[in-house]
Design a protein around this motif. Structure first.
Motif, mmCIF file in Angstrom:
data_model
loop_
_atom_site.group_PDB
_atom_site.id
_atom_site.type_symbol
_atom_site.label_atom_id
_atom_site.label_comp_id
_atom_site.label_asym_id
_atom_site.label_seq_id
_atom_site.Cartn_x
_atom_site.Cartn_y
_atom_site.Cartn_z
ATOM 1 N N LYS A 147 0.849 -1.211 0.000
ATOM 2 C CA LYS A 147 0.000 0.000 0.000
ATOM 3 C C LYS A 147 0.873 1.244 0.000
ATOM 4 O O LYS A 147 0.599 2.215 -0.714
ATOM 5 C CB LYS A 147 -0.905 0.007 1.241
ATOM 6 C CG LYS A 147 -2.046 -0.982 1.158
ATOM 7 C CD LYS A 147 -2.882 -0.925 2.440
ATOM 8 C CE LYS A 147 -3.690 -2.202 2.591
ATOM 9 N NZ LYS A 147 -4.085 -2.481 3.955
ATOM 10 N N ALA A 148 1.918 1.228 0.828
ATOM 11 C CA ALA A 148 2.804 2.397 0.918
ATOM 12 C C ALA A 148 3.527 2.628 -0.408
ATOM 13 O O ALA A 148 3.604 3.764 -0.898
ATOM 14 C CB ALA A 148 3.816 2.201 2.052
ATOM 15 N N ARG A 182 3.093 10.889 5.147
ATOM 16 C CA ARG A 182 1.727 10.667 4.639
ATOM 17 C C ARG A 182 1.719 9.496 3.644
ATOM 18 O O ARG A 182 0.852 8.644 3.679
ATOM 19 C CB ARG A 182 1.230 11.964 3.972
ATOM 20 C CG ARG A 182 -0.196 11.920 3.474
ATOM 21 C CD ARG A 182 -0.603 13.204 2.773
ATOM 22 N NE ARG A 182 0.318 13.639 1.726
ATOM 23 C CZ ARG A 182 0.414 13.091 0.515
ATOM 24 N NH1 ARG A 182 -0.366 12.069 0.203
ATOM 25 N NH2 ARG A 182 1.283 13.532 -0.375
ATOM 26 N N ILE A 183 2.739 9.457 2.784
ATOM 27 C CA ILE A 183 2.803 8.410 1.756
ATOM 28 C C ILE A 183 3.016 7.029 2.373
ATOM 29 O O ILE A 183 2.354 6.051 1.999
ATOM 30 C CB ILE A 183 3.936 8.731 0.747
ATOM 31 C CG1 ILE A 183 3.543 9.935 -0.109
ATOM 32 C CG2 ILE A 183 4.250 7.529 -0.132
ATOM 33 C CD1 ILE A 183 4.646 10.445 -1.021
ATOM 34 N N ARG A 201 2.547 6.020 5.443
ATOM 35 C CA ARG A 201 1.759 5.770 6.656
ATOM 36 C C ARG A 201 1.255 4.316 6.779
ATOM 37 O O ARG A 201 1.326 3.721 7.862
ATOM 38 C CB ARG A 201 0.563 6.744 6.681
ATOM 39 C CG ARG A 201 -0.113 6.834 8.010
ATOM 40 C CD ARG A 201 -1.295 7.805 7.947
ATOM 41 N NE ARG A 201 -1.908 7.909 9.246
ATOM 42 C CZ ARG A 201 -1.665 8.869 10.124
ATOM 43 N NH1 ARG A 201 -0.839 9.831 9.821
ATOM 44 N NH2 ARG A 201 -2.246 8.871 11.292
ATOM 45 N N CYS A 237 2.557 1.737 -3.314
ATOM 46 C CA CYS A 237 1.532 2.184 -4.267
ATOM 47 C C CYS A 237 1.263 3.683 -4.104
ATOM 48 O O CYS A 237 1.063 4.403 -5.083
ATOM 49 C CB CYS A 237 0.271 1.367 -4.020
ATOM 50 S SG CYS A 237 -0.913 1.521 -5.309
ATOM 51 N N ASN A 238 1.280 4.166 -2.871
ATOM 52 C CA ASN A 238 1.026 5.598 -2.604
ATOM 53 C C ASN A 238 2.070 6.506 -3.244
ATOM 54 O O ASN A 238 1.803 7.691 -3.451
ATOM 55 C CB ASN A 238 1.014 5.863 -1.091
ATOM 56 C CG ASN A 238 -0.278 5.419 -0.457
ATOM 57 O OD1 ASN A 238 -1.241 5.102 -1.157
ATOM 58 N ND2 ASN A 238 -0.312 5.395 0.870
ATOM 59 N N TYR A 283 5.778 5.181 10.790
ATOM 60 C CA TYR A 283 6.146 5.996 9.620
ATOM 61 C C TYR A 283 7.111 7.126 9.934
ATOM 62 O O TYR A 283 7.940 7.473 9.085
ATOM 63 C CB TYR A 283 4.889 6.502 8.885
ATOM 64 C CG TYR A 283 3.844 7.105 9.782
ATOM 65 C CD1 TYR A 283 3.866 8.441 10.101
ATOM 66 C CD2 TYR A 283 2.832 6.301 10.304
ATOM 67 C CE1 TYR A 283 2.896 8.985 10.930
ATOM 68 C CE2 TYR A 283 1.860 6.837 11.133
ATOM 69 C CZ TYR A 283 1.900 8.179 11.445
ATOM 70 O OH TYR A 283 0.954 8.714 12.275
#
Ligand code: SF4
Length: 208
Positions: free
Chosen positions: A43-44, A67-68, A70, A46-47, A75
């Motif tokens: 997920k991270a 934020r990316i 997280r 991918c962000n 983080y």
């Protein structure tokens, strides 16, 4: 050791690790996977979208990076680690071929001096991004070898030397073997093991 490797390879097939598009993404993944499940790392990653580059990480603010990444947890710490990793990579002008020209032991010393990089993360980066033959020892490796009857030294480097002395010094074997160990730990040799149907069952004293 080689018998274990061949049995796992026959059972699960080649894993073709590490799951990353580029060597730098691999390095980032090695940091993000600390203390979290791989699904959160994905997920991270991918962000980042199209931004996953050392240049971007070097310039991005800590808040933006936090934020990316997280979803990967811890983080704030991981932002510092990614910044430190990128700072190390800058000495090779963010060029993986330049880094690969350097002798493995020296690269390992450099990586271990980077904030937040311990032996497991360093060896993952060395093996999968820098093509250097360092066997990766993780909790899965210890769990499986212990259950298979091995008496394991506590020190990371001692166990690494012992394993490396018992398999050919071949980077592809090292890469596959670690990936197969992870696969085996997920499919059968879990915390609560599923020994029925385990490909290693016949040779395993199941020291659980
Ligand atoms: S038989 Fe059980 S304990 Fe032994 S390796 Fe397989 S899953 Fe692990």
């Amino acid at each position: 050791m080689l018998e274990i490797f061949n049995t796992l390879l026959n059972a699960y097939g080649p894993r073709c690790w590490w799951p990353a598009q580029t060597p730098f993404e691999m390095m980032v993944g090695a940091i993000l996977t600390q203390n979290t499940a791989w699904a959160n790392v994905e997920k991270a990653i991918c962000n980042f979208g199209d931004c996953l580059s050392p240049e971007y990480i070097a310039k991005a603010s800590s808040e933006e990076l936090a934020r990316i990444i997280r979803p990967s947890g811890y983080y704030n710490q991981k932002v510092l680690k990614l910044k430190a990793l990128t700072e190390w990579y800058e000495r090779y002008e963010y060029d993986i071929d330049k880094a690969r020209q350097v002798e493995g032991d020296l690269l390992r010393q450099e990586l271990l001096a980077v904030k937040g990089i311990g032996p497991e993360t360093a060896d993952s980066i060395l093996l999968y991004a820098l093509d250097k033959p360092f066997f990766v020892i993780d909790a899965y490796t210890r769990r499986i070898l212990y259950r298979l009857g091995y008496n394991l030294p506590a020190a990371y480097d001692t166990l690494q030397r012992q394993i490396q002395a018992n398999i050919p010094q071949d980077i592809h074997i090292y890469q596959e073997f670690h990936a197969l160990i992870v696969e085996h730990a997920k499919r059968h040799c879990r915390k609560n093991p599923l020994c029925s149907g385990c490909p290693l069952e016949e040779r395993c004293p199941q020291r659980i």
